[in-house]
Design a protein around this motif. Structure first.
Motif, PDB file in Angstrom:
ATOM      1  N   ARG A  39       0.909  -1.297  -0.057  1.00 19.24           N
ATOM      2  CA  ARG A  39      -0.140   0.181   0.052  1.00 19.24           C
ATOM      3  C   ARG A  39       0.783   1.370   0.040  1.00 19.24           C
ATOM      4  NH1 ARG A  39      -2.734  -3.359   3.890  1.00 19.24           N
ATOM      5  NH2 ARG A  39      -1.684  -2.196   5.477  1.00 19.24           N
ATOM      6  N   SER A  40       2.078   0.963   0.051  1.00 16.33           N
ATOM      7  CA  SER A  40       2.913   2.510   0.187  1.00 16.33           C
ATOM      8  C   SER A  40       3.361   3.078  -1.198  1.00 16.33           C
ATOM      9  CB  SER A  40       4.317   2.000   0.897  1.00 16.33           C
ATOM     10  OG  SER A  40       5.298   3.118   0.800  1.00 16.33           O
ATOM     11  N   ILE A  41       3.133   4.163  -1.028  1.00 14.47           N
ATOM     12  CA  ILE A  41       3.759   4.787  -2.531  1.00 14.47           C
ATOM     13  C   ILE A  41       4.947   4.931  -2.688  1.00 14.47           C
ATOM     14  CG2 ILE A  41       1.680   6.552  -2.223  1.00 14.47           C
ATOM     15  CD1 ILE A  41       3.588   8.598  -1.307  1.00 14.47           C
ATOM     16  N   TYR A  42       5.920   4.465  -1.798  1.00 10.73           N
ATOM     17  CA  TYR A  42       7.368   4.313  -1.950  1.00 10.73           C
ATOM     18  C   TYR A  42       7.623   2.982  -2.120  1.00 10.73           C
ATOM     19  CZ  TYR A  42       7.135   9.195  -0.421  1.00 10.73           C
ATOM     20  OH  TYR A  42       6.811  10.438  -0.601  1.00 10.73           O
ATOM     21  N   LYS A  43       6.982   1.878  -2.409  1.00  9.49           N
ATOM     22  CA  LYS A  43       7.341   0.505  -2.666  1.00  9.49           C
ATOM     23  C   LYS A  43       8.161   0.691  -4.127  1.00  9.49           C
ATOM     24  CE  LYS A  43       5.647  -4.086  -3.828  1.00  9.49           C
ATOM     25  NZ  LYS A  43       6.670  -4.680  -3.187  1.00  9.49           N
TER      26      LYS A  43
END
Length: 232
Positions: A211-215
């Protein structure tokens, strides 16, 4: 010979006590050291590194006590089990300001050595693992913009993470949006006792990371990359 030393002050000056922390290095039976709000005592914490019996060192709000976690060697503090160095002048304390993104890997590798053998620590800062922040004067730092929501702020806080017996660290922003983990240890083998527990915990961590935008990033993106990620 003194076994416990406690010193606390309200205004930084503990009843006129002044001096250098190195004066405690002769107390070979000292097991408990706690100082709070004592700015009148100075010196390098590593002057106590050879104390053979020191098991608890709790230094809080002692701004003139200095040192560097990266200088702690495996043979230092041979009996230490509990370490708290909050709001001191020690580099590596919780909230240490990093001058470069690259400094994080060096700092947390040092903490990994401190935490592990030959005397693994049972408690650090009340059970919390070490963390640091990118200094605003760092050339790697950039402002997110006045109207940027917290969830899309750049990930400029780095914190250690533990999965089973494996340690790493990752960058995140203050709303919890995190980069991928930079591991400090190899994966456990199938023969390790906690192997199954590790994989369950890792699965939960990776699932949440979806769910992280920084994945897909293991370090803070450049300003140009961040603008694309946050759609600025």
């Amino acid at each position: 010979n003194l076994r416990e030393f406690r010193l606390q002050a309200r205004n930084g000056n503990a009843a006129g006590v002044i001096g250098n922390v190195s004066s405690l290095s002769t107390l070979q039976k000292l097991t408990y050291l706690r100082m709070d709000c004592v700015s009148s005592v100075e010196g390098n914490v590593l002057s106590l590194a050879e104390l053979p019996s020191l098991s608890l060192m709790d230094l809080r709000n002692c701004s003139n006590i200095s040192g560097d976690v990266q200088d702690i060697e495996p043979h230092h503090f041979p009996s230490l089990k509990i370490l708290k160095i909050e709001a001191t002048g020690i580099y590596g304390r919780p909230g240490t300001q990093l001058m470069s993104i690259n400094d994080a890997s060096v700092l947390f590798a040092a903490w990994r050595r401190v935490i592990s053998q030959p005397r693994p620590l049972s408690t650090i800062e009340g059970g919390k693992l070490p963390w640091a922040e990118l200094d605003k004067s760092s050339p790697d730092y950039y402002e997110p913009g006045r109207w940027t929501v917290f969830a899309r702020h750049p990930p400029f806080t780095a914190a250690m993470i533990r999965v089973g017996q494996r340690f790493g660290y990752r960058w995140r922003n203050k709303s919890g949006q995190a980069c991928d983990v930079c591991w400090l240890d190899p994966e456990p083998s199938s023969d390790d006792v906690d192997h199954e527990t590790y994989w369950v915990s890792l699965y939960q961590l990776e699932r949440a990371q979806l769910r992280s935008i920084y994945k897909g990033h293991n370090r803070p993106p450049s300003q140009e990359e961040w603008q694309q990620i946050a759609r600025i």
